[in-house]
Design an enzyme around this catalytic site. Structure first.
Site, PDB file in Angstrom:
ATOM      1  N   TRP A 189       0.817  -1.227   0.000  1.00  0.00           N
ATOM      2  CA  TRP A 189       0.000   0.000   0.000  1.00  0.00           C
ATOM      3  C   TRP A 189       0.843   1.266   0.000  1.00  0.00           C
ATOM      4  O   TRP A 189       0.518   2.235  -0.685  1.00  0.00           O
ATOM      5  CB  TRP A 189      -1.001  -0.024   1.156  1.00  0.00           C
ATOM      6  CG  TRP A 189      -2.084  -1.034   0.919  1.00  0.00           C
ATOM      7  CD1 TRP A 189      -2.312  -2.178   1.632  1.00  0.00           C
ATOM      8  CD2 TRP A 189      -3.066  -1.024  -0.141  1.00  0.00           C
ATOM      9  NE1 TRP A 189      -3.368  -2.870   1.086  1.00  0.00           N
ATOM     10  CE2 TRP A 189      -3.848  -2.186   0.008  1.00  0.00           C
ATOM     11  CE3 TRP A 189      -3.347  -0.157  -1.192  1.00  0.00           C
ATOM     12  CZ2 TRP A 189      -4.905  -2.500  -0.866  1.00  0.00           C
ATOM     13  CZ3 TRP A 189      -4.395  -0.464  -2.055  1.00  0.00           C
ATOM     14  CH2 TRP A 189      -5.162  -1.617  -1.887  1.00  0.00           C
ATOM     15  N   LYS A 230     -12.544  -1.669   7.437  1.00  0.00           N
ATOM     16  CA  LYS A 230     -11.857  -2.731   8.159  1.00  0.00           C
ATOM     17  C   LYS A 230     -12.433  -2.823   9.570  1.00  0.00           C
ATOM     18  O   LYS A 230     -13.074  -3.792   9.912  1.00  0.00           O
ATOM     19  CB  LYS A 230     -10.357  -2.465   8.262  1.00  0.00           C
ATOM     20  CG  LYS A 230      -9.712  -1.902   7.024  1.00  0.00           C
ATOM     21  CD  LYS A 230      -9.559  -2.904   5.917  1.00  0.00           C
ATOM     22  CE  LYS A 230      -8.766  -2.291   4.769  1.00  0.00           C
ATOM     23  NZ  LYS A 230      -8.724  -3.146   3.605  1.00  0.00           N
ATOM     24  N   ASP A 271      -1.209   6.482   6.689  1.00  0.00           N
ATOM     25  CA  ASP A 271      -2.344   5.666   6.244  1.00  0.00           C
ATOM     26  C   ASP A 271      -2.657   4.676   7.375  1.00  0.00           C
ATOM     27  O   ASP A 271      -1.880   3.765   7.649  1.00  0.00           O
ATOM     28  CB  ASP A 271      -1.948   4.927   4.954  1.00  0.00           C
ATOM     29  CG  ASP A 271      -3.032   3.972   4.460  1.00  0.00           C
ATOM     30  OD1 ASP A 271      -4.082   3.853   5.132  1.00  0.00           O
ATOM     31  OD2 ASP A 271      -2.827   3.345   3.405  1.00  0.00           O
TER      32      ASP A 271
HETATM   33  C1  LIG Z   1      -3.561   0.110   4.270  1.00  0.00           C
HETATM   34  C2  LIG Z   1      -4.456   0.342   3.106  1.00  0.00           C
HETATM   35  N1  LIG Z   1      -4.353   1.504   2.434  1.00  0.00           N
HETATM   36  C3  LIG Z   1      -5.125   1.771   1.376  1.00  0.00           C
HETATM   37  C4  LIG Z   1      -6.051   0.868   0.927  1.00  0.00           C
HETATM   38  C5  LIG Z   1      -6.888   1.192  -0.266  1.00  0.00           C
HETATM   39  O1  LIG Z   1      -8.147   1.460   0.183  1.00  0.00           O
HETATM   40  P1  LIG Z   1      -9.409   1.565  -0.790  1.00  0.00           P
HETATM   41  O2  LIG Z   1      -9.644   0.232  -1.373  1.00  0.00           O
HETATM   42  O3  LIG Z   1     -10.472   2.028   0.158  1.00  0.00           O
HETATM   43  O4  LIG Z   1      -9.078   2.605  -1.811  1.00  0.00           O
HETATM   44  C6  LIG Z   1      -6.212  -0.358   1.600  1.00  0.00           C
HETATM   45  C7  LIG Z   1      -7.225  -1.335   1.149  1.00  0.00           C
HETATM   46  O5  LIG Z   1      -7.296  -2.439   1.564  1.00  0.00           O
HETATM   47  C8  LIG Z   1      -5.398  -0.619   2.711  1.00  0.00           C
HETATM   48  O6  LIG Z   1      -5.508  -1.765   3.382  1.00  0.00           O
END
Ligand SMILES: Cc1ncc(COP(=O)(O)O)c(C=O)c1O
Length: 394
Positions: A114, A219, A194
């Site tokens: 991520w 989550k 994040d």
């Molecule tokens: C740590 C993290 N950041 C970003 C995201 C991306 O999120 P989204 O799918 O809501 O765009 C996720 C998705 O699982 C994630 O676990």
């Protein structure tokens, strides 16, 4: 209704049964209005009061200081990969109008998929240069390896890497902690984190020192469609003034200042996810808040890591992450031997435990132990893992 499975999925993921039952009522009648939550105006007094209460549930449980605003938006974590870059570049432009794009640096710490994706988005948007300040796989980088830039537009990290199962420790003495001590002390730091997959699962270390903390709801606290952004006041900037100085223009729905000025109601928000998140966090408050979940989540993770270790000693499992650097929320490991992983997953399914398959990019097993997964359900997984070890040891 069929018996509900134990859902160890990484997101969207399990929500508390009691909340889902309550939400079915709200779908028909939101707070005695006779109108369902998916039908009621987001400008109604009942809904705006609900949003204000959601704000306060987060603020009190996480101790968010008055220096920071809590915003609600859409677009998920991915939307924030872009929004944080655009807003923080605009802020930097206003502070330092004459730097070239090459001199305007964004520090990224890469600890998994991520943060890697977030850095790629920063490169794609332009307007500044990405510096990888530290990087590692299957662990948090050693503190000595961090190379922060002198005055970056942002310093980015992902607190919990959902795919890889790597998480910063919140114990400042741990080598897996975020090295706040390496950063200048007497200045407003542009730290962006994040927290998508660990939000509300435990306290946030040094929250007040962050410029931005963001999280998708799907989550620990609700359905997909709601994104929470905690922003320090000095990062609510006039993005149009910055654009006049040459910054990349910011779409209006992504401007932190616009969201703050409108109490997160600039345009139609995700009313149903906001509602369910409100119910989840009300329940969390009643149970004792984030502290309650912190203790519970620590216990759950300890139990799974402990049986994982037993499996490693017997040559049945292999953890994917360095010891002490593993996530409390997403525990990742391999099952060793030909066909063993499929056997593990089939056996789990037969016991009603689902979604244990690792992310398609890395394979293996991933057990996600978000807030809604109970200690009893975790014990069920631990027992199964122990039985699997016994059955597969000569
Ligand atoms: C740590 C993290 N950041 C970003 C995201 C991306 O999120 P989204 O799918 O809501 O765009 C996720 C998705 O699982 C994630 O676990």
């Amino acid at each position: 209704m069929a018996k509900r499975a134990v859902n160890f999925g990484a997101g969207p993921s399990a929500l508390p049964d009691s909340v889902l039952q309550e939400a079915t009522q709200g779908l028909l009648d939101f707070q005695g209005t006779g109108i369902g939550i998916a039908e009621i105006s987001h400008r109604s007094k009942e809904f705006t009061a609900f949003v204000a209460n959601l704000e306060s549930l987060i603020r009190t449980q996480l101790d968010v200081p008055p220096t920071h605003q809590i915003l609600f938006t859409q677009g998920g974590g991915t939307g924030q990969f872009s929004a944080v870059v655009l807003n923080m570049l605009a802020r930097h432009r206003l502070l330092h109008p004459n730097l070239t794009d090459d001199e305007r640096v964004m520090d990224y710490i890469i600890t998994g998929s991520w943060s890697k994706k977030a850095a790629a988005e920063a490169r794609r948007l332009g307007g500044g240069k990405v510096n990888v300040a530290a990087q590692s796989t299957h662990s948090i980088p050693s503190h000595e390896s961090f190379k922060f830039s002198p005055d970056p537009a942002l310093i980015y990290y992902c607190e919990n890497e959902t795919v890889d199962g790597v998480q910063f420790s919140h114990d400042p003495s741990s080598p897996a902690s975020f090295p706040f001590h390496l950063l200048p002390q007497d200045t407003l730091l542009p730290i962006v984190a994040d927290y998508s997959s660990s939000f509300m699962s435990r306290k946030i270390p040094r929250l007040a020192d962050h410029a931005v903390i963001f999280a998708g709801a799907q989550k620990n606290i609700g359905p997909a469609g709601l994104t929470i952004v905690i922003v320090r006041q000095d990062c609510l900037v006039d993005v149009d003034a910055a654009a006049k100085l040459g910054a990349v223009p910011v779409p209006i729905s992504m401007s932190f200042q616009t969201l703050a000025d409108s109490d997160s109601l600039y345009n139609t928000p995700s009313t149903l996810p906001i509602y369910i998140a409100g119910l989840v966090l009300e329940r969390s408050r009643e149970l004792g808040g984030v502290q309650y979940f912190e203790e519970l989540n620590r216990k759950k993770a300890d139990k799974v890591y402990s049986v994982l270790k037993e499996g490693e000693q017997k040559g049945v499992f292999r953890g994917k992450v360095k010891e002490g650097h593993g996530s409390w929320m997403n525990i990742t490991f391999d099952v060793l031997g030909d066909g063993a992983e499929a056997k593990f997953l089939t056996g789990a399914e037969a016991k009603g435990m689902k979604a244990l398959k690792g992310h398609r990019s890395v394979g293996g097993i991933r057990a996600s132990l978000y807030n809604a997964i109970t200690e009893e359900q975790t014990d069920g997984l631990v027992t199964y893992m122990r039985e699997f070890i016994a059955a597969n040891t000569q």
